[in-house]
Design an enzyme around this catalytic site. Sequence first.
Site, PDB file in Angstrom:
ATOM      1  N   ARG A  34      73.734 -16.291 -30.606  1.00  0.00           N
ATOM      2  CA  ARG A  34      74.132 -15.075 -29.884  1.00  0.00           C
ATOM      3  C   ARG A  34      74.763 -15.437 -28.543  1.00  0.00           C
ATOM      4  O   ARG A  34      74.298 -16.344 -27.856  1.00  0.00           O
ATOM      5  CB  ARG A  34      72.934 -14.140 -29.686  1.00  0.00           C
ATOM      6  CG  ARG A  34      72.442 -13.593 -31.017  1.00  0.00           C
ATOM      7  CD  ARG A  34      71.663 -12.297 -30.909  1.00  0.00           C
ATOM      8  NE  ARG A  34      71.492 -11.751 -32.263  1.00  0.00           N
ATOM      9  CZ  ARG A  34      72.331 -10.892 -32.832  1.00  0.00           C
ATOM     10  NH1 ARG A  34      73.376 -10.430 -32.155  1.00  0.00           N
ATOM     11  NH2 ARG A  34      72.139 -10.472 -34.062  1.00  0.00           N
ATOM     12  N   ASP A  35      75.831 -14.702 -28.225  1.00  0.00           N
ATOM     13  CA  ASP A  35      76.512 -14.892 -26.946  1.00  0.00           C
ATOM     14  C   ASP A  35      75.577 -14.483 -25.808  1.00  0.00           C
ATOM     15  O   ASP A  35      74.899 -13.465 -25.888  1.00  0.00           O
ATOM     16  CB  ASP A  35      77.800 -14.048 -26.915  1.00  0.00           C
ATOM     17  CG  ASP A  35      78.729 -14.454 -25.792  1.00  0.00           C
ATOM     18  OD1 ASP A  35      79.813 -15.003 -26.081  1.00  0.00           O
ATOM     19  OD2 ASP A  35      78.377 -14.222 -24.606  1.00  0.00           O
ATOM     20  N   ILE A  36      75.579 -15.280 -24.738  1.00  0.00           N
ATOM     21  CA  ILE A  36      74.678 -15.016 -23.609  1.00  0.00           C
ATOM     22  C   ILE A  36      75.090 -13.763 -22.838  1.00  0.00           C
ATOM     23  O   ILE A  36      74.277 -13.171 -22.129  1.00  0.00           O
ATOM     24  CB  ILE A  36      74.635 -16.251 -22.681  1.00  0.00           C
ATOM     25  CG1 ILE A  36      73.350 -16.310 -21.889  1.00  0.00           C
ATOM     26  CG2 ILE A  36      75.868 -16.321 -21.790  1.00  0.00           C
ATOM     27  CD1 ILE A  36      73.115 -17.642 -21.197  1.00  0.00           C
ATOM     28  N   ASN A  97      89.603 -17.844 -28.492  1.00  0.00           N
ATOM     29  CA  ASN A  97      90.453 -18.038 -27.325  1.00  0.00           C
ATOM     30  C   ASN A  97      90.798 -19.518 -27.214  1.00  0.00           C
ATOM     31  O   ASN A  97      89.948 -20.373 -27.466  1.00  0.00           O
ATOM     32  CB  ASN A  97      89.715 -17.576 -26.069  1.00  0.00           C
ATOM     33  CG  ASN A  97      89.352 -16.098 -26.124  1.00  0.00           C
ATOM     34  OD1 ASN A  97      90.170 -15.278 -26.506  1.00  0.00           O
ATOM     35  ND2 ASN A  97      88.117 -15.775 -25.766  1.00  0.00           N
ATOM     36  N   VAL A 106      84.942 -21.978 -22.548  1.00  0.00           N
ATOM     37  CA  VAL A 106      84.163 -23.128 -23.024  1.00  0.00           C
ATOM     38  C   VAL A 106      85.036 -23.961 -23.965  1.00  0.00           C
ATOM     39  O   VAL A 106      85.461 -23.468 -25.023  1.00  0.00           O
ATOM     40  CB  VAL A 106      82.884 -22.665 -23.757  1.00  0.00           C
ATOM     41  CG1 VAL A 106      82.096 -23.873 -24.238  1.00  0.00           C
ATOM     42  CG2 VAL A 106      82.025 -21.791 -22.842  1.00  0.00           C
ATOM     43  N   HIS A 110      85.191 -22.191 -30.808  1.00  0.00           N
ATOM     44  CA  HIS A 110      84.220 -21.180 -31.238  1.00  0.00           C
ATOM     45  C   HIS A 110      84.951 -19.916 -31.646  1.00  0.00           C
ATOM     46  O   HIS A 110      86.000 -19.584 -31.118  1.00  0.00           O
ATOM     47  CB  HIS A 110      83.198 -20.869 -30.140  1.00  0.00           C
ATOM     48  CG  HIS A 110      83.799 -20.508 -28.811  1.00  0.00           C
ATOM     49  ND1 HIS A 110      84.301 -21.453 -27.940  1.00  0.00           N
ATOM     50  CD2 HIS A 110      83.976 -19.308 -28.205  1.00  0.00           C
ATOM     51  CE1 HIS A 110      84.759 -20.849 -26.861  1.00  0.00           C
ATOM     52  NE2 HIS A 110      84.587 -19.547 -26.990  1.00  0.00           N
ATOM     53  N   MET A 111      84.348 -19.215 -32.574  1.00  0.00           N
ATOM     54  CA  MET A 111      84.842 -17.904 -33.000  1.00  0.00           C
ATOM     55  C   MET A 111      83.807 -16.873 -32.572  1.00  0.00           C
ATOM     56  O   MET A 111      82.606 -17.056 -32.800  1.00  0.00           O
ATOM     57  CB  MET A 111      85.011 -17.880 -34.519  1.00  0.00           C
ATOM     58  CG  MET A 111      85.787 -16.701 -35.030  1.00  0.00           C
ATOM     59  SD  MET A 111      87.570 -16.796 -34.712  1.00  0.00           S
ATOM     60  CE  MET A 111      88.086 -17.957 -35.973  1.00  0.00           C
ATOM     61  N   HIS A 112      84.289 -15.814 -31.933  1.00  0.00           N
ATOM     62  CA  HIS A 112      83.421 -14.690 -31.576  1.00  0.00           C
ATOM     63  C   HIS A 112      83.408 -13.708 -32.746  1.00  0.00           C
ATOM     64  O   HIS A 112      84.470 -13.335 -33.266  1.00  0.00           O
ATOM     65  CB  HIS A 112      83.981 -13.930 -30.372  1.00  0.00           C
ATOM     66  CG  HIS A 112      84.100 -14.710 -29.102  1.00  0.00           C
ATOM     67  ND1 HIS A 112      83.267 -14.490 -28.020  1.00  0.00           N
ATOM     68  CD2 HIS A 112      84.960 -15.682 -28.713  1.00  0.00           C
ATOM     69  CE1 HIS A 112      83.628 -15.296 -27.030  1.00  0.00           C
ATOM     70  NE2 HIS A 112      84.658 -16.026 -27.420  1.00  0.00           N
TER      71      HIS A 112
HETATM   72  P1  DGP Z   1      85.499 -18.057 -24.295  1.00  0.00           P
HETATM   73  O1  DGP Z   1      86.227 -17.359 -23.180  1.00  0.00           O
HETATM   74  O2  DGP Z   1      86.044 -17.659 -25.638  1.00  0.00           O
HETATM   75  O3  DGP Z   1      85.452 -19.562 -24.087  1.00  0.00           O
HETATM   76  O4  DGP Z   1      84.022 -17.489 -24.276  1.00  0.00           O
HETATM   77  C1  DGP Z   1      82.876 -18.257 -24.055  1.00  0.00           C
HETATM   78  C2  DGP Z   1      81.672 -17.413 -24.389  1.00  0.00           C
HETATM   79  O5  DGP Z   1      80.530 -18.245 -24.323  1.00  0.00           O
HETATM   80  C3  DGP Z   1      81.410 -16.239 -23.441  1.00  0.00           C
HETATM   81  O6  DGP Z   1      81.467 -15.030 -24.186  1.00  0.00           O
HETATM   82  C4  DGP Z   1      80.012 -16.466 -22.900  1.00  0.00           C
HETATM   83  C5  DGP Z   1      79.437 -17.503 -23.831  1.00  0.00           C
HETATM   84  N1  DGP Z   1      78.540 -18.459 -23.188  1.00  0.00           N
HETATM   85  C6  DGP Z   1      78.795 -19.199 -22.088  1.00  0.00           C
HETATM   86  N2  DGP Z   1      77.754 -19.983 -21.792  1.00  0.00           N
HETATM   87  C7  DGP Z   1      76.810 -19.732 -22.732  1.00  0.00           C
HETATM   88  C8  DGP Z   1      75.508 -20.246 -22.974  1.00  0.00           C
HETATM   89  O7  DGP Z   1      74.977 -21.093 -22.257  1.00  0.00           O
HETATM   90  N3  DGP Z   1      74.832 -19.736 -24.046  1.00  0.00           N
HETATM   91  C9  DGP Z   1      75.386 -18.796 -24.873  1.00  0.00           C
HETATM   92  N4  DGP Z   1      74.647 -18.372 -25.888  1.00  0.00           N
HETATM   93  N5  DGP Z   1      76.618 -18.302 -24.691  1.00  0.00           N
HETATM   94  C10 DGP Z   1      77.322 -18.764 -23.624  1.00  0.00           C
END
Ligand code: DGP
Length: 125
Positions: A34-36, A97, A106, A110-112
């Site tokens: 899950r996204d944080i 992205n 990051v 990754h795919m959201h």
């Molecule tokens: P992007 O812009 O596509 O690189 O989005 C990175 C996503 O990663 C953003 O929606 C927040 C998520 N994220 C960043 N740090 C962490 C983390 O430590 N844990 C989790 N679960 N998600 C994270």
Amino acid sequence: MAYSYDSENIFAKILRGDIPNDTVAESEYSLAFRDINPAAPEHILVIPKQAYVNFDHFGAEASDAEIVDFNRMLAKITREVGVAQVAGGEGYRLITNAGSHGVQDVPHFHMHIIGGRQLGRMIST
Ligand code: DGP
């Protein structure tokens, strides 16, 4: 032309077990968690376990097995969390992205998966 991967990025640390995550699914080649900072009731990130910077890196250098595994996991999660229409949901959006124009924070591919509410139009600017 070569891809360079920063092994200190936050998802590399999650894969090493250095920081915790809320795992949704795991397979030989992929991890979903899950996204944080969720943008919707369902906001899950699916990542390959190997070191790929972005989608074009993954598409160029991942094995067929990794690519199939990744896509199967994405599809499975849309059904399991109930956003897929076949599972009774109302749909979802997949986003990846890449780079600065894509606003990638990051640098591990990754795919959201985003769903669980009515989303807006895809491009705001
Ligand atoms: P992007 O812009 O596509 O690189 O989005 C990175 C996503 O990663 C953003 O929606 C927040 C998520 N994220 C960043 N740090 C962490 C983390 O430590 N844990 C989790 N679960 N998600 C994270």
